[in-house]
Design an enzyme around this catalytic site. Structure first.
Site, PDB file in Angstrom:
ATOM      1  N   LYS A  93      19.454  38.531  37.668  1.00  0.00           N
ATOM      2  CA  LYS A  93      20.206  37.992  38.796  1.00  0.00           C
ATOM      3  C   LYS A  93      20.265  39.091  39.833  1.00  0.00           C
ATOM      4  O   LYS A  93      20.978  40.089  39.663  1.00  0.00           O
ATOM      5  CB  LYS A  93      21.615  37.570  38.360  1.00  0.00           C
ATOM      6  CG  LYS A  93      22.463  37.064  39.514  1.00  0.00           C
ATOM      7  CD  LYS A  93      23.901  36.795  39.110  1.00  0.00           C
ATOM      8  CE  LYS A  93      24.742  36.623  40.357  1.00  0.00           C
ATOM      9  NZ  LYS A  93      26.168  36.444  40.059  1.00  0.00           N
ATOM     10  N   GLY A 154      34.104  34.936  44.335  1.00  0.00           N
ATOM     11  CA  GLY A 154      35.502  35.051  43.950  1.00  0.00           C
ATOM     12  C   GLY A 154      36.473  34.317  44.855  1.00  0.00           C
ATOM     13  O   GLY A 154      37.680  34.365  44.631  1.00  0.00           O
ATOM     14  N   ALA A 181      28.400  31.441  43.067  1.00  0.00           N
ATOM     15  CA  ALA A 181      29.511  32.074  43.773  1.00  0.00           C
ATOM     16  C   ALA A 181      30.332  31.108  44.614  1.00  0.00           C
ATOM     17  O   ALA A 181      29.801  30.212  45.264  1.00  0.00           O
ATOM     18  CB  ALA A 181      29.039  33.212  44.673  1.00  0.00           C
ATOM     19  N   GLY A 182      31.633  31.326  44.567  1.00  0.00           N
ATOM     20  CA  GLY A 182      32.543  30.634  45.464  1.00  0.00           C
ATOM     21  C   GLY A 182      33.123  29.341  44.931  1.00  0.00           C
ATOM     22  O   GLY A 182      33.968  28.736  45.586  1.00  0.00           O
ATOM     23  N   ASN A 203      32.312  32.260  37.501  1.00  0.00           N
ATOM     24  CA  ASN A 203      33.015  33.187  36.633  1.00  0.00           C
ATOM     25  C   ASN A 203      34.519  33.117  36.861  1.00  0.00           C
ATOM     26  O   ASN A 203      35.288  32.685  36.009  1.00  0.00           O
ATOM     27  CB  ASN A 203      32.477  34.614  36.878  1.00  0.00           C
ATOM     28  CG  ASN A 203      32.959  35.629  35.852  1.00  0.00           C
ATOM     29  OD1 ASN A 203      32.253  36.595  35.567  1.00  0.00           O
ATOM     30  ND2 ASN A 203      34.124  35.468  35.252  1.00  0.00           N
ATOM     31  N   THR A 204      34.935  33.512  38.077  1.00  0.00           N
ATOM     32  CA  THR A 204      36.361  33.657  38.345  1.00  0.00           C
ATOM     33  C   THR A 204      37.133  32.353  38.152  1.00  0.00           C
ATOM     34  O   THR A 204      38.260  32.373  37.627  1.00  0.00           O
ATOM     35  CB  THR A 204      36.569  34.173  39.786  1.00  0.00           C
ATOM     36  OG1 THR A 204      35.699  35.290  39.985  1.00  0.00           O
ATOM     37  CG2 THR A 204      37.999  34.611  40.017  1.00  0.00           C
TER      38      THR A 204
END
Lengths: 253, 65
Positions: A93, A154, A181-182, A203-204
């Protein structure tokens, strides 16, 4: 069907391994969601690396090492080389960060690193934006997967630029794309898959949920729903109402 | 000689990278190495000579997104 360098995934969900309250909670999130890909990183060895390596190997999933935190092509290339040896995979990645506040990719460094890594046999998953010119350069460099952002890393904002993402999806019908992301909610993941994206990476949104394992399962369900919807051929939108119940045969009252 | 290991100055006697890793306590550890910003594959550590002031990075697996 689009795949990820020859790999098809049973569930279009890639899950990060960071920011969980504990390693046990992270394991539970993977178990409960059945996410088939885990992102990992390399950092200075301070004694905990071996235990974490044993744990992620035990998950039995594909590992996708990242170059998180790299701000130049050179740093990212060296990190990728180290990750390939350590994790035993050609997948990388590729993150080349251009801005500290937005964590927006540096498009120039990204293309430079992608060219070098693709030529060196890596299977590159570049973290990119919805910019089509940049996408074309990455494809020319040898990338067969693109990872456009939904919103800044995040942030949990979801898909910030629907028009741009839709255009990008349409412009490269043969390239597998992962929204990376996001994402903040399962509905964001379902929306991405409904639009024809091939997977999401997050992830977050899971790690910082009150119950990460349950939220991971919620994302897995949303991914299944979104992928099934995309494969089922969504209806077109109209500006005017159209009655769904037949008008013919209605009683004269 | 003095080299920088993961950002800290360390004194090592070994002249080769593989021996230096043993001396630094990573003889059995699964790690990836870079010297002065360039990747050194595990198989090349024995043939990699250290010099005073070298910057060594010794990395291992960590959580990531």
């Amino acid at each position: 069907m689009r795949d990820f360098y020859g790999t098809t995934l049973p569930l279009p969900l890639m899950l990060g391994t960071a920011r969980y309250p504990s390693p046990a909670v992270m394991e539970a999130a993977f178990r409960q969601s059945a996410a088939p890909v885990a992102t990992v990183s390399l950092r200075r060895e301070q004694g905990a690396g071996q235990a974490f390596w044993d744990m992620v190997r035990g998950l039995g999933v594909h590992l996708l090492p990242n170059t998180a935190g790299c701000h130049s092509a050179r740093e990212a290339i060296t990190t990728a080389q180290m990750a390939r040896e350590y994790f035993g995979t050609n997948w990388i990645k590729l993150e080349v960060i251009g801005h500290a506040d937005t964590l927006q990719p540096d498009p120039f460094g990204l293309v430079e690193a992608a060219e070098a890594l693709c030529a060196d046999g890596f299977e590159v998953f570049p973290y990119t934006t919805e910019d089509q010119v940049l996408a074309a350069r990455l494809v020319d460099a040898g990338c067969r997967v693109l990872m456009p952002w939904g919103a800044p890393i995040g942030s949990g904002l979801g898909l910030n630029n629907l028009h741009g993402l839709r255009s990008l999806r349409a412009a490269f019908p043969d390239v597998a794309m992962v929204i990376d992301a996001g994402l903040g909610l399962p509905s964001h993941a379902a929306q991405a898959l409904e639009m024809g994206f091939d997977a999401v990476l997050l992830n977050t949104a899971v790690a910082e949920a009150r119950d990460p394992a349950a939220m991971a399962e919620a994302f897995a369900l949303a991914c299944r729903a979104g992928a099934l919807a995309a494969a089922s051929g969504p209806m077109g939108q109209r500006d005017m109402a159209v009655p769904s119940t037949p008008v013919i045969g209605k009683a004269w009252l | 000689m003095k080299i920088e290991v993961n950002g800290e100055t360390r004194e090592v006697a070994a002249a080769q990278l593989d021996a230096a890793l043993v001396e630094l306590g990573w003889g059995e550890a699964k790690v990836a190495t870079a010297l002065n910003g360039s990747f050194v594959p595990a198989g090349a550590r024995g043939a990699t000579t250290l010099s005073d002031g070298d910057r060594l990075e010794v990395l291992s697996a960590m959580q990531g997104g």
